[in-house]
Design an enzyme around this catalytic site. Structure first.
Site, PDB file in Angstrom:
ATOM      1  CG  ASN A 184      -8.175   2.162   0.220  1.00  0.00           C
ATOM      2  OD1 ASN A 184      -7.076   1.643   0.055  1.00  0.00           O
ATOM      3  ND2 ASN A 184      -9.118   1.595   0.951  1.00  0.00           N
ATOM      4  CB  CYS A 226      -0.963   0.002   1.175  1.00  0.00           C
ATOM      5  SG  CYS A 226      -0.185  -0.221   2.793  1.00  0.00           S
ATOM      6  CG  HIS A 255      -4.396   0.633   4.106  1.00  0.00           C
ATOM      7  ND1 HIS A 255      -3.705  -0.083   3.151  1.00  0.00           N
ATOM      8  CD2 HIS A 255      -5.437   1.235   3.455  1.00  0.00           C
ATOM      9  CE1 HIS A 255      -4.313   0.058   1.985  1.00  0.00           C
ATOM     10  NE2 HIS A 255      -5.357   0.866   2.140  1.00  0.00           N
TER      11      HIS A 255
END
Length: 388
Positions: free
Chosen positions: A355, A238, A334
Site C-alpha cells: 500500500n 496512489c 485506491h
C-alpha cells in the site's frame, strides 16, 4: 482520488520493558518473566474468541515467514504476545483483534490483525480474515518504560504521554491541514484513558518457535527488484506511486517517481487541483504504454496462479480498490502494488501487497478480495492492471 475522513479511534497503552532479553526463550514453553516489565496495553476487557485465538496461534508463523523471505531477513524465532484491541473515543472496539509478534529480544516485529469478514463485499467463505504487516510495531517498541496512549484520527497515529500531549508518530496520506501542529492537547478526562484491564503485549504467551523449517520449505515469489523508495503523502497520487514502484522494479531502476508520473499525465494542473488529482484506469494503461509496457485491464482480482506467473515473468500488477466504508471523498478509490505471492506451509495461498501509504508489505488471502489497510478501512479489489 477522493476520501472522507474516518472517525477518531483510540488505543490506550502503558509501556515498560526491561533492557534484558528474555532468557532461555527457545526452551521454556511456559515463560513467566515475573521480574521483567512489559508493554501494557489498556483494554476494556481481555476476552478473545477462541476461534480468533486459535487462528492466530496456528497461522502466524507461516505469515511472518513469508514476509521475512520477502524482506530477505535471516531465519528467526518468534512467539505471540498478548492480544489487544483498538477503541474509538466512545470506548467501543473497532472490531479487530491485534496480536503482536515478538522476536527473542522481546521486541515486536509484526502485528497480526484478525478481522470479522466484511460479509457484503468479501469473496472469502471464512468467518475471519488474517493479515500480517509491520503496522504499529516500531511505534510500540519506541516507548519503553513510559506510560502512553495511542490515538488515531484522519491525520495519522499519535502517542499521548502522561502530560496529555499527543505526538504524531505515524502519518497517513489523509493530511489536509497544512498548519497541522505536531502536538495537540488531549482532554484529561477522556474515558479512553480509563480502560480497566491490561494486555501484556511483550509477554510471550507460548514457547518461541523457530521458522527454520518453514523458511526453507515455504514457497515465496517476489518481483526481484521491488523496493519501497517513497510513500504517499498528502495527495491523491496512489496510482502514481503504484506505477512508479512497479516500473522501478521491473526495469531495475530508480528513475520513476510519483510526482513526475502525475505531472506527465496532468501537465496543466496547478496547486491543489494537481495535489489532489487521481488517475483513471485508462490513464494508468496509457502511461505504461509510454514506458514501453503493454498493460492490460482485468475487471476482477487476479488469481494466485496469475500473480505467480506474472511475477515470475517480471510483470507488475496494480490493484484497483474501492473503499467499502464510503464511496465518496478522497481515496474512495485506491491503487496498490502486488509485490509477489507465497504458499504457506498449511497450503494457504497469499498475495503480498504494498500500500503506498506504508513503509512495509502486507499479506492478503488470495481468495479474499477485500483488503484491510493501515487506517482501519477496507478496499474491495475490483480490477487489476497487469503488465508493468
Amino acid at each position: 482520488m477522493k476520501r472522507n475522513f474516518p472517525k477518531l479511534i483510540a488505543l490506550s497503552l502503558i509501556l515498560s520493558l526491561s533492557v534484558t532479553p528474555i532468557a532461555n526463550a527457545e526452551s521454556n514453553s511456559n515463560i513467566k518473566a515475573k521480574d521483567k516489565k512489559h508493554v501494557q496495553v489498556n483494554v476494556e476487557d481481555k476476552s478473545i474468541p477462541t476461534e480468533v485465538r486459535n487462528l492466530a496461534q496456528k497461522d502466524y508463523l507461516s505469515y511472518v515467514t513469508s514476509l521475512d523471505k520477502i524482506y530477505n531477513k535471516e531465519k528467526a524465532s518468534y512467539t505471540l504476545g498478548e492480544p489487544f484491541k483498538i477503541y474509538k473515543f466512545n470506548k467501543k472496539s473497532d472490531g479487530n483483534y491485534y496480536f503482536p509478534v515478538l522476536n527473542t529480544e522481546g521486541n515486536i516485529d509484526y502485528i497480526v490483525t484478525i478481522s470479522p469478514k466484511v460479509t457484503k463485499y468479501s469473496s472469502s467463505s471464512s468467518k475471519y480474515t488474517i493479515n500480517v504487516s509491520p503496522f504499529l510495531s516500531k511505534v510500540l517498541n519506541q516507548y519503553k518504560d513510559q506510560q502512553i496512549t495511542i490515538l488515531t484520527n484522519s491525520k495519522g497515529y499519535y502517542v499521548v504521554t502522561q502530560n496529555h500531549k499527543a505526538k504524531l508518530v505515524l502519518k497517513t496520506p489523509r493530511l489536509e491541514d497544512k498548519k497541522l501542529k505536531k502536538t495537540e492537547s488531549i482532554p484529561t478526562g477522556n474515558n479512553v484513558t480509563q480502560l480497566k484491564q491490561k494486555a501484556s503485549v511483550t509477554m510471550p504467551t507460548s514457547q518461541f518457535k523457530s521458522n527454520n523449517y518453514t523458511y526453507n520449505e515455504q514457497y515465496v515469489n517476489k518481483l526481484e527488484n521491488f523496493k519501497i523508495r517513497e510513500t504517499q503523502g498528502n495527495n491523491g497520487w496512489c496510482a502514481g506511486y503504484t506505477m512508479s514502484a512497479l516500473l522501478n522494479a521491473t526495469y531495475n531502476t530508480n528513475k520513476y517517481h510519483a510526482e513526475a508520473v502525475m505531472r506527465f499525465l496532468h501537465p496543466n494542473l496547478q496547486g491543489q487541483r494537481f495535489q489532489f488529482t487521481g488517475l483513471t484506469p485508462r490513464e494508468m494503461i496509457y502511461f505504461g504504454q509510454t514506458q514501453g509496457r503493454s498493460p492490460q485491464l482485468l475487471n476482477r482480482m487476479t488469481t494466485y496462479n496469475e500473480v505467480d506467473n506474472l511475477t515470475k515473468n517480471n510483470k507488475g500488477i496494480a490493484v484497483l480498490g474501492s473503499r467499502v466504508e464510503s464511496r465518496n471523498g478522497m481515496h474512495a478509490g485506491h491503487a496498490m502494488a502486488v509485490v509477489g505471492n507465497a504458499k504457506l506451509d498449511n497450503g494457504q495461498e497469499v498475495i503480498i501487497i504494498w500500500n503506498p501509504w506504508d513503509n512495509g508489505f502486507m499479506t492478503q488471502d488470495a481468495k479474499n478480495n477485500v483488503i484491510p489497510v493501515s487506517n482501519g478501512d477496507h478496499y474491495q479489489w475490483y480490477s487489476s492492471i497487469y503488465g508493468y
